[in-house]
Design an enzyme around this catalytic site. Structure first.
Site, PDB file in Angstrom:
ATOM      1  N   LYS A 199     -14.405   4.915  25.356  1.00  0.00           N
ATOM      2  CA  LYS A 199     -15.019   5.842  26.318  1.00  0.00           C
ATOM      3  C   LYS A 199     -16.529   5.718  26.185  1.00  0.00           C
ATOM      4  O   LYS A 199     -17.053   5.702  25.069  1.00  0.00           O
ATOM      5  CB  LYS A 199     -14.592   7.275  25.988  1.00  0.00           C
ATOM      6  CG  LYS A 199     -15.506   8.349  26.598  1.00  0.00           C
ATOM      7  CD  LYS A 199     -14.927   9.719  26.439  1.00  0.00           C
ATOM      8  CE  LYS A 199     -15.933  10.804  26.782  1.00  0.00           C
ATOM      9  NZ  LYS A 199     -15.315  12.126  26.907  1.00  0.00           N
ATOM     10  N   LYS A 201     -20.019   7.642  27.160  1.00  0.00           N
ATOM     11  CA  LYS A 201     -20.680   8.832  27.702  1.00  0.00           C
ATOM     12  C   LYS A 201     -21.755   8.370  28.665  1.00  0.00           C
ATOM     13  O   LYS A 201     -22.663   7.615  28.286  1.00  0.00           O
ATOM     14  CB  LYS A 201     -21.292   9.626  26.544  1.00  0.00           C
ATOM     15  CG  LYS A 201     -22.184  10.776  26.918  1.00  0.00           C
ATOM     16  CD  LYS A 201     -21.492  11.828  27.756  1.00  0.00           C
ATOM     17  CE  LYS A 201     -20.260  12.400  27.122  1.00  0.00           C
ATOM     18  NZ  LYS A 201     -19.590  13.451  27.870  1.00  0.00           N
ATOM     19  N   ASP A 229     -17.799   8.764  31.439  1.00  0.00           N
ATOM     20  CA  ASP A 229     -17.888  10.229  31.598  1.00  0.00           C
ATOM     21  C   ASP A 229     -19.332  10.679  31.795  1.00  0.00           C
ATOM     22  O   ASP A 229     -20.058  10.893  30.821  1.00  0.00           O
ATOM     23  CB  ASP A 229     -17.306  10.911  30.346  1.00  0.00           C
ATOM     24  CG  ASP A 229     -17.473  12.423  30.380  1.00  0.00           C
ATOM     25  OD1 ASP A 229     -17.747  12.974  31.470  1.00  0.00           O
ATOM     26  OD2 ASP A 229     -17.312  13.066  29.325  1.00  0.00           O
ATOM     27  N   PRO A 230     -19.761  10.843  33.063  1.00  0.00           N
ATOM     28  CA  PRO A 230     -21.146  11.297  33.299  1.00  0.00           C
ATOM     29  C   PRO A 230     -21.308  12.817  33.323  1.00  0.00           C
ATOM     30  O   PRO A 230     -22.379  13.307  33.710  1.00  0.00           O
ATOM     31  CB  PRO A 230     -21.448  10.696  34.672  1.00  0.00           C
ATOM     32  CG  PRO A 230     -20.137  10.725  35.373  1.00  0.00           C
ATOM     33  CD  PRO A 230     -19.060  10.531  34.323  1.00  0.00           C
ATOM     34  N   HIS A 328     -10.220  16.317  24.578  1.00  0.00           N
ATOM     35  CA  HIS A 328     -11.680  16.297  24.549  1.00  0.00           C
ATOM     36  C   HIS A 328     -12.152  16.617  23.133  1.00  0.00           C
ATOM     37  O   HIS A 328     -11.424  17.209  22.345  1.00  0.00           O
ATOM     38  CB  HIS A 328     -12.175  17.378  25.535  1.00  0.00           C
ATOM     39  CG  HIS A 328     -13.573  17.838  25.333  1.00  0.00           C
ATOM     40  ND1 HIS A 328     -13.895  18.987  24.626  1.00  0.00           N
ATOM     41  CD2 HIS A 328     -14.744  17.325  25.750  1.00  0.00           C
ATOM     42  CE1 HIS A 328     -15.213  19.152  24.637  1.00  0.00           C
ATOM     43  NE2 HIS A 328     -15.753  18.156  25.309  1.00  0.00           N
TER      44      HIS A 328
HETATM   45  O1  LIG Z   1     -16.262  14.718  27.158  1.00  0.00           O
HETATM   46  C1  LIG Z   1     -17.246  15.465  27.173  1.00  0.00           C
HETATM   47  O2  LIG Z   1     -17.649  15.928  28.226  1.00  0.00           O
HETATM   48  C2  LIG Z   1     -17.924  15.779  25.916  1.00  0.00           C
HETATM   49  O3  LIG Z   1     -17.569  15.217  24.912  1.00  0.00           O
HETATM   50  C3  LIG Z   1     -19.013  16.767  25.907  1.00  0.00           C
HETATM   51  C4  LIG Z   1     -19.982  16.604  24.766  1.00  0.00           C
HETATM   52  O4  LIG Z   1     -20.904  17.662  24.837  1.00  0.00           O
HETATM   53  C5  LIG Z   1     -20.723  15.267  24.803  1.00  0.00           C
HETATM   54  O5  LIG Z   1     -21.331  15.117  26.037  1.00  0.00           O
HETATM   55  C6  LIG Z   1     -21.775  15.171  23.714  1.00  0.00           C
HETATM   56  O6  LIG Z   1     -21.387  15.256  22.566  1.00  0.00           O
HETATM   57  O7  LIG Z   1     -22.931  14.982  24.059  1.00  0.00           O
HETATM   58 MG   LIG Z   2     -16.014  14.841  29.320  1.00  0.00          MG
END
Ligand SMILES: O=C([O-])C(=O)C[C@H](O)[C@@H](O)C(=O)[O-]
Ligand SMILES: [Mg+2]
Length: 430
Positions: A199, A201, A229-230, A328
């Site tokens: 995955k 981010k 995942d944006p 998540h």
């Molecule tokens: O799947 C997601 O949206 C996350 O894991 C949220 C988290 O806050 C992620 O964006 C992070 O750790 O910066």
């Molecule tokens: Mg997410």
């Protein structure tokens, strides 16, 4: 059999800690050098202790501390009964969650009192199940119905990242700010932990740069399921375009846009499976999302869905409606990973590797931190969660908390260390 009073709660200890976090970038900014967590210990009359871990930000910590003294005398074998205690103690004060809407740092959907209550209950439920399992000599997964697998697959959770926090020495990961850096990071994850899914981010750079990174990952890892995942950073138009471009490349696209309506339209127009931990984060959001076919995979999270039993309820609901379920994560340590692994071991139809941030953490509060082999964590059959608290480590991380003024996760504020004018980006960003 234990004595009838053995499971009575004698004391609840709530310990805020700060854990180190690398400079991971997301839509809002960057992770701070340290981030708060809360560790809960529930001690029973029999002398056993059950463990729970959750968010450590002020609003959670305040609520957990408020509820904790009211649990004395309750029985760890009836964690469900604690739900009414949480509801009563936290009352109807909707301002308990300092800020409404999607929180600047949380990136996990709505914030309201019901969700705060579900989160507070969850940490106590996990600690009760751990204590109860230890008393009976059975693992938590047995209390949840029994494991259907002996290992739980996790995915490599890649982040764009700086090589170091400002002023600090480089960490064990190096920087990743372009497709080559992202592929390099993925190789480290694959080599060190054997992950079989990836995955990334997103929401950090222009979507075309993120598409290029996904394509580079596809080329480097031709057989691995990929996700992007944006965190709802894109407009409906951008979301649709990216979904079209990456159809057949991604196993699913996670929260490309904010809101159920926009998610439903993208799926309808492109067929791309969409996952979420933002537009469906509580049971009240399920009916509309499912009836509009807005999400094809719900990313459960016991920390805010209301615990391990609630996660199983969610999984049953998803099964009924033909919606996939996975998991998540947020920055966490081994108590959370143990709880995630026990509940994931019980969900029959878990078809995607779960998210975990755990490889990013270099420290823990459990004596024998979990290992990932072939990208999976072995499901423990030891009593309770199958972990032991490292009391020295807990004391050290608590001391870090008392010696610091960091009380909340603030990705926006942390970004200002490098970009002094940085503010939370307005959505949609692209
Ligand atoms: O799947 C997601 O949206 C996350 O894991 C949220 C988290 O806050 C992620 O964006 C992070 O750790 O910066
Ligand atoms: Mg997410």
């Amino acid at each position: 059999m234990p004595e009838p009073t053995a499971g009575r709660i004698r004391e609840v200890r709530v310990t805020p800690i700060l854990i180190c976090d690398p400079p991971l970038l997301n839509l809002q900014g960057v992770h701070q050098p340290t981030t708060p967590r809360t560790i809960v210990e529930i001690e029973t009359e029999a002398g056993g202790v059950g463990l729970g871990e959750t968010y450590g930000d002020t609003d959670y910590l305040t609520a957990i501390r408020k509820v904790a003294p009211h649990l004395a005398g309750a029985d760890v074998s009836r964690p469900g009964a604690l739900r009414s205690v949480v509801d009563e103690v936290l009352g109807t004060d909707e301002t308990a969650f300092a800020e409404a809407g999607t929180h600047a740092a949380g990136l996990r959907g709505k914030r309201d009192l019901a969700k705060l209550k579900a989160s507070v209950f969850a940490v106590f439920e996990v600690a009760c199940l751990d204590a109860w399992g230890r008393l009976l000599g059975v693992p938590v997964h047995a209390l949840l119905g029994g494991r259907v697998r002996d290992r739980v697959d996790y995915s490599a959770y890649l982040f764009y990242k700086w090589a170091a926090h400002p002023g600090a020495g480089p960490d064990a990961w190096g920087g990743a700010l372009d497709p080559e850096g992202v592929v390099e990071q993925a190789r480290l994850f694959a080599d060190r932990y054997g992950f079989g899914s990836i995955k990334l981010k997103g929401g950090v750079f222009d979507p075309d740069q993120e598409i290029a990174a996904v394509r580079a990952l596809r080329e480097a890892f031709p057989d691995m399921p990929l996700r992007l995942d944006p965190n709802g950073a894109w407009s409906a138009e951008t979301g649709e375009r990216v979904a079209r471009e990456l159809t057949g490349v991604l196993e699913y696209l996670e929260d490309p846009v904010a809101g159920v309506g926009a998610m439903a339209r993208i799926h309808e127009r492109t067929g791309m499976p969409l996952a979420t931990n933002m537009c469906v984060t509580g049971f009240d959001e399920v009916p509309e999302a499912f009836s509009r076919n807005a999400v094809q995979v719900v990313l459960s999270d016991h920390h805010f869905w209301g615990g391990l039993r609630a996660t199983l309820d969610l999984a049953a609901l998803c099964r009924t409606y033909g919606v996939g379920v996975s998991m998540h994560s947020n920055t966490h340590l081994g108590i959370s990973l143990a709880a995630m692994t026990h509940v994931a071991a019980v969900v029959p139809d878990l078809h995607h590797a779960c998210d975990t941030h755990r490889p990013w953490q270099q420290e823990d509060v459990v004596t024998r931190p979990h290992t990932f082999e072939g990208g999976a964590v072995a499901v423990s059959d030891a009593p309770g969660l199958g972990i032991e608290l490292d009391t020295d480590a807990l004391a050290d991380l608590h001391r870090r908390w008392t010696d610091s003024d960091v009380r909340d996760r603030d990705d926006v504020g942390a970004m200002r260390a490098v970009h002094p004018d940085w503010t939370a980006p307005r959505l949609p960003r692209w």
